[in-house]
Scaffold this motif. Structure first.
Motif, PDB file in Angstrom:
ATOM      1  N   ILE A  23       0.858  -1.187   0.000  1.00 53.51           N
ATOM      2  CA  ILE A  23       0.000   0.000   0.000  1.00 53.51           C
ATOM      3  C   ILE A  23       0.894   1.237   0.000  1.00 53.51           C
ATOM      4  CG2 ILE A  23      -1.854   1.250   1.156  1.00 53.51           C
ATOM      5  CD1 ILE A  23      -2.682  -1.470   2.398  1.00 53.51           C
ATOM      6  N   ARG A  24       1.124   1.722  -1.199  1.00 56.16           N
ATOM      7  CA  ARG A  24       1.995   2.884  -1.371  1.00 56.16           C
ATOM      8  C   ARG A  24       1.246   4.166  -1.023  1.00 56.16           C
ATOM      9  NH1 ARG A  24       3.320   0.900  -7.265  1.00 56.16           N
ATOM     10  NH2 ARG A  24       1.263   1.787  -7.373  1.00 56.16           N
ATOM     11  N   GLU A  25       2.002   5.162  -0.673  1.00 60.30           N
ATOM     12  CA  GLU A  25       1.415   6.459  -0.316  1.00 60.30           C
ATOM     13  C   GLU A  25       0.577   7.017  -1.466  1.00 60.30           C
ATOM     14  OE1 GLU A  25       0.368   9.402   2.215  1.00 60.30           O
ATOM     15  OE2 GLU A  25       1.458   7.581   2.708  1.00 60.30           O
ATOM     16  N   SER A  26       0.968   6.723  -2.698  1.00 61.89           N
ATOM     17  CA  SER A  26       0.255   7.262  -3.861  1.00 61.89           C
ATOM     18  C   SER A  26      -1.175   6.721  -3.992  1.00 61.89           C
ATOM     19  CB  SER A  26       1.032   6.958  -5.144  1.00 61.89           C
ATOM     20  OG  SER A  26       1.174   5.561  -5.319  1.00 61.89           O
ATOM     21  N   ILE A  27      -1.480   5.586  -3.373  1.00 59.42           N
ATOM     22  CA  ILE A  27      -2.843   5.042  -3.452  1.00 59.42           C
ATOM     23  C   ILE A  27      -3.529   4.976  -2.086  1.00 59.42           C
ATOM     24  CG2 ILE A  27      -2.332   3.665  -5.497  1.00 59.42           C
ATOM     25  CD1 ILE A  27      -2.470   1.196  -3.485  1.00 59.42           C
ATOM     26  N   ARG A  28      -2.807   5.287  -1.026  1.00 59.57           N
ATOM     27  CA  ARG A  28      -3.328   5.123   0.332  1.00 59.57           C
ATOM     28  C   ARG A  28      -4.664   5.849   0.532  1.00 59.57           C
ATOM     29  NH1 ARG A  28      -3.349   7.996   4.785  1.00 59.57           N
ATOM     30  NH2 ARG A  28      -1.912   9.549   3.984  1.00 59.57           N
ATOM     31  N   GLU A  29      -4.722   7.125   0.194  1.00 62.98           N
ATOM     32  CA  GLU A  29      -5.953   7.893   0.430  1.00 62.98           C
ATOM     33  C   GLU A  29      -7.124   7.362  -0.387  1.00 62.98           C
ATOM     34  OE1 GLU A  29      -6.374  11.722   1.396  1.00 62.98           O
ATOM     35  OE2 GLU A  29      -4.488  11.904   2.469  1.00 62.98           O
ATOM     36  N   ARG A  30      -6.871   6.992  -1.635  1.00 63.95           N
ATOM     37  CA  ARG A  30      -7.946   6.439  -2.469  1.00 63.95           C
ATOM     38  C   ARG A  30      -8.467   5.131  -1.883  1.00 63.95           C
ATOM     39  NH1 ARG A  30      -6.097   5.987  -8.473  1.00 63.95           N
ATOM     40  NH2 ARG A  30      -8.218   5.205  -8.723  1.00 63.95           N
ATOM     41  N   LEU A  31      -7.560   4.284  -1.400  1.00 60.47           N
ATOM     42  CA  LEU A  31      -7.958   3.022  -0.785  1.00 60.47           C
ATOM     43  C   LEU A  31      -8.754   3.272   0.493  1.00 60.47           C
ATOM     44  CD1 LEU A  31      -7.971  -0.054  -0.570  1.00 60.47           C
ATOM     45  CD2 LEU A  31      -5.679   0.089   0.471  1.00 60.47           C
ATOM     46  N   GLN A  32      -8.305   4.205   1.289  1.00 71.15           N
ATOM     47  CA  GLN A  32      -9.025   4.537   2.521  1.00 71.15           C
ATOM     48  C   GLN A  32     -10.435   5.029   2.213  1.00 71.15           C
ATOM     49  OE1 GLN A  32      -5.141   5.751   5.204  1.00 71.15           O
ATOM     50  NE2 GLN A  32      -6.496   7.371   4.597  1.00 71.15           N
ATOM     51  N   GLN A  33     -10.566   5.894   1.206  1.00 73.06           N
ATOM     52  CA  GLN A  33     -11.889   6.393   0.815  1.00 73.06           C
ATOM     53  C   GLN A  33     -12.782   5.256   0.323  1.00 73.06           C
ATOM     54  OE1 GLN A  33     -10.962   9.423  -2.064  1.00 73.06           O
ATOM     55  NE2 GLN A  33     -10.346  10.903  -0.513  1.00 73.06           N
ATOM     56  N   TYR A  34     -12.202   4.350  -0.439  1.00 75.47           N
ATOM     57  CA  TYR A  34     -12.970   3.218  -0.953  1.00 75.47           C
ATOM     58  C   TYR A  34     -13.467   2.346   0.206  1.00 75.47           C
ATOM     59  CZ  TYR A  34     -14.432  -0.697  -3.800  1.00 75.47           C
ATOM     60  OH  TYR A  34     -15.189  -1.683  -4.380  1.00 75.47           O
TER      61      TYR A  34
END
Length: 153
Positions: A23-34
């Protein structure tokens, strides 16, 4: 459910399969929102989330209509499928089997939210293994270390 009132705060923790740091920082926020969207769709209330590269912390207000095991299954399966279908990682993604679920009183919620939001700083000092074993011990959960996630040191 008429005349049913609850106050259930659950801190969920689960790990990436193989404890890979995917879980890279570049996708972390999108994953959290999902993931928060899944939680809301199931009528629970997301209060705090933080995806570390190899594990996740999630605090929810649990709605009594769904079992915790079913919610975790739904989060894991849907988020894995979303990551893989959208090719957000260079490799196939999966969560490890198992999870931790710890309950808190309303008076503890703010402290748990802060704890989850401070995960990067916390893990600069404490490994995920140390953190998880400490939580199991704090909550007096009996466990067999052979079956507590796959530890990769």
């Amino acid at each position: 459910m008429a005349n049913t009132y609850t106050q259930l705060y659950i801190h969920l923790i689960f790990a990436v399969h193989g404890r890979e740091r995917l879980i890279r920082e570049s996708i972390r926020e999108r994953l959290q929102q999902y993931i928060c969207g899944i939680v809301r769709e199931k009528h629970h209330k997301p209060l705090a989330i933080y995806c570390m590269p190899d594990h996740l912390h999630l605090l929810i207000g649990l709605h009594p209509d769904q079992a915790i095991a079913d919610l975790v299954r739904d989060i894991k399966s849907s988020s894995s499928m979303w990551l893989n279908e959208n090719r957000l990682l260079p490799t196939r993604f999966a969560w490890q089997r198992g999870y931790g679920a710890f309950s808190y009183a309303r008076s503890q919620v703010d402290a748990v939210v802060q704890y989850i939001q401070r995960q990067p700083a916390h893990h600069a000092r404490v490994s995920f293994r140390e953190e998880y074993i400490a939580l199991l011990q704090k909550f007096a959960v009996e466990y067999d270390e052979r079956y507590v996630f796959e530890w990769i040191e």
